[in-house]
Design a protein around this motif. Structure first.
Motif, PDB file in Angstrom:
ATOM      1  N   THR A  13       5.730  32.348  10.947  1.00  0.00           N
ATOM      2  CA  THR A  13       6.187  32.865  12.117  1.00  0.00           C
ATOM      3  C   THR A  13       5.489  34.038  12.498  1.00  0.00           C
ATOM      4  O   THR A  13       5.687  34.970  11.530  1.00  0.00           O
ATOM      5  N   ILE A  14       5.127  34.471  13.595  1.00  0.00           N
ATOM      6  CA  ILE A  14       4.272  35.644  13.963  1.00  0.00           C
ATOM      7  C   ILE A  14       5.401  35.934  15.456  1.00  0.00           C
ATOM      8  O   ILE A  14       5.409  35.362  16.463  1.00  0.00           O
ATOM      9  N   LEU A  15       6.028  37.078  15.465  1.00  0.00           N
ATOM     10  CA  LEU A  15       6.853  37.722  16.479  1.00  0.00           C
ATOM     11  C   LEU A  15       5.811  38.478  17.540  1.00  0.00           C
ATOM     12  O   LEU A  15       4.702  38.586  17.296  1.00  0.00           O
ATOM     13  N   THR A  16       6.095  38.245  18.622  1.00  0.00           N
ATOM     14  CA  THR A  16       5.343  38.554  20.050  1.00  0.00           C
ATOM     15  C   THR A  16       4.976  39.955  19.595  1.00  0.00           C
ATOM     16  O   THR A  16       5.768  40.952  19.149  1.00  0.00           O
ATOM     17  N   ASN A  17       3.630  40.200  20.306  1.00  0.00           N
ATOM     18  CA  ASN A  17       3.052  41.714  19.960  1.00  0.00           C
ATOM     19  C   ASN A  17       2.890  42.392  18.579  1.00  0.00           C
ATOM     20  O   ASN A  17       2.788  43.305  18.330  1.00  0.00           O
ATOM     21  N   THR A  18       2.647  41.151  17.634  1.00  0.00           N
ATOM     22  CA  THR A  18       2.444  41.462  16.380  1.00  0.00           C
ATOM     23  C   THR A  18       1.314  40.787  15.656  1.00  0.00           C
ATOM     24  O   THR A  18       0.913  39.570  16.301  1.00  0.00           O
ATOM     25  N   THR A  19       0.685  41.202  14.857  1.00  0.00           N
ATOM     26  CA  THR A  19      -0.498  40.581  13.912  1.00  0.00           C
ATOM     27  C   THR A  19      -0.031  40.065  12.640  1.00  0.00           C
ATOM     28  O   THR A  19       0.566  41.151  11.939  1.00  0.00           O
ATOM     29  N   ASN A  70       1.058  31.599  27.133  1.00  0.00           N
ATOM     30  CA  ASN A  70       1.197  32.106  25.931  1.00  0.00           C
ATOM     31  C   ASN A  70      -0.197  32.637  25.328  1.00  0.00           C
ATOM     32  O   ASN A  70      -1.345  31.672  25.635  1.00  0.00           O
ATOM     33  N   ARG A  71      -0.431  33.381  24.524  1.00  0.00           N
ATOM     34  CA  ARG A  71      -1.550  34.109  24.101  1.00  0.00           C
ATOM     35  C   ARG A  71      -1.627  34.428  22.945  1.00  0.00           C
ATOM     36  O   ARG A  71      -0.848  34.619  22.162  1.00  0.00           O
ATOM     37  N   ILE A 114      -8.018  35.790   7.649  1.00  0.00           N
ATOM     38  CA  ILE A 114      -7.911  35.201   8.966  1.00  0.00           C
ATOM     39  C   ILE A 114      -6.659  35.661   9.463  1.00  0.00           C
ATOM     40  O   ILE A 114      -5.529  35.581   8.790  1.00  0.00           O
ATOM     41  N   GLU A 115      -6.598  36.068  10.606  1.00  0.00           N
ATOM     42  CA  GLU A 115      -5.272  36.738  11.141  1.00  0.00           C
ATOM     43  C   GLU A 115      -5.168  36.298  12.834  1.00  0.00           C
ATOM     44  O   GLU A 115      -6.082  35.855  13.434  1.00  0.00           O
ATOM     45  N   THR A 134       7.881  33.886  20.302  1.00  0.00           N
ATOM     46  CA  THR A 134       7.510  33.968  18.801  1.00  0.00           C
ATOM     47  C   THR A 134       6.508  32.612  18.575  1.00  0.00           C
ATOM     48  O   THR A 134       6.654  31.617  19.205  1.00  0.00           O
ATOM     49  N   LEU A 135       5.562  32.774  17.767  1.00  0.00           N
ATOM     50  CA  LEU A 135       4.463  31.712  17.502  1.00  0.00           C
ATOM     51  C   LEU A 135       4.682  31.358  16.061  1.00  0.00           C
ATOM     52  O   LEU A 135       5.092  31.971  15.218  1.00  0.00           O
TER      53      LEU A 135
END
Length: 199
Positions: A13-19, A70-71, A114-115, A134-135
C-alpha cells in the motif's frame, strides 16, 4: 533474465502523496540472483542495454468523480536517477498498467528500481493535485516485472544453438525466401554474386 510477480505476496500500500519502491516478492526466474525481493532492486549482471517490461494491477481505496482522477506515476530509476516515467490518470478505482522501456547502455552492478507515486489529480492531465486515496499494488500473477538483456556488450551468441540439429542451411534459406516472398537470381558478369529482391 528476471521474471518476478506479486502472486502470494502481502499487498503493498502506498499512501497518497508518497513514493514507494515496488517489490516483486515472488521470483520465477533469476539465474544470476541479481534481484532483491526485500528492497525491489535489480543489480545489472553485465554491461549492455536492458528491456524492462512491467505489468501492474493498481487499486485505489475509492474511485474519483470526473473530472477528478486517481493518479499514479510509475518511475524507472537507475542508480537512483530517473530514466523513464509513465503518468496514469483514471477516475476508476482499479486499473491495469503496462509499461515497456529499453535502457541506454548500463554497466555491470548498476541498480534498477521501479517505484510509484500516487495522488489525486483535480482533473485529468492537470498539474493541480490534492490529497487522494491510498493505492494498493494488487498481489497477483499478472502483476509482473520482467528484465532481460536487449543488447549486451561483448556477448557471444550461438545462433546455431537456436535451431534443432536436423535444421539445415537449405531449410533456413527456404524459410526466409517463403516468408518474405524473395526472388533470387545470379548477377550477370559477377561470379558468386546473387541479386535478392522481393517479388
Amino acid at each position: 533474465t528476471l521474471i518476478a510477480n506479486t502472486s502470494g505476496s502481502v499487498a503493498q500500500t502506498i499512501l497518497t502523496n508518497t513514493t514507494s519502491a515496488i517489490k516483486f516478492e515472488n521470483e520465477l526466474v533469476d539465474p544470476d540472483n541479481v534481484y532483491d525481493t526485500g528492497n525491489g532492486q535489480y543489480r545489472v549482471p553485465q554491461d549492455g542495454r536492458y528491456e524492462i517490461t512491467l505489468d501492474l494491477g493498481l487499486s485505489w481505496a475509492a474511485p474519483q468523480t470526473p473530472p477528478a482522477a486517481n493518479r499514479a506515476i510509475i518511475r524507472i530509476l537507475v542508480n537512483g536517477s530517473l530514466v523513464q516515467s509513465k503518468l496514469i490518470d483514471t477516475p476508476s478505482q482499479n486499473y491495469r498498467a503496462y509499461f515497456n522501456y529499453t535502457t541506454t547502455s548500463l554497466n555491470a552492478s548498476d541498480v534498477i528500481t521501479i517505484e510509484v507515486f500516487t495522488t489525486k489529480a483535480d482533473y485529468i492531465g492537470s498539474s493541480s493535485t490534492s490529497a487522494g486515496e491510498t493505492l494498493t499494488i494488487i498481489p497477483m500473477t499478472q502483476t509482473q516485472l520482467r528484465i532481460e538483456p536487449s543488447v549486451v556488450d561483448n556477448l557471444e551468441v550461438n545462433v546455431a544453438g537456436m535451431f534443432s540439429p536436423d535444421y539445415s542451411v537449405k531449410d533456413f534459406l527456404t524459410g526466409l525466401i517463403q516468408k518474405f516472398n524473395l526472388v533470387i537470381e545470379p548477377k550477370k558478369n559477377e561470379r558468386n554474386t546473387l541479386i535478392i529482391e522481393p517479388f
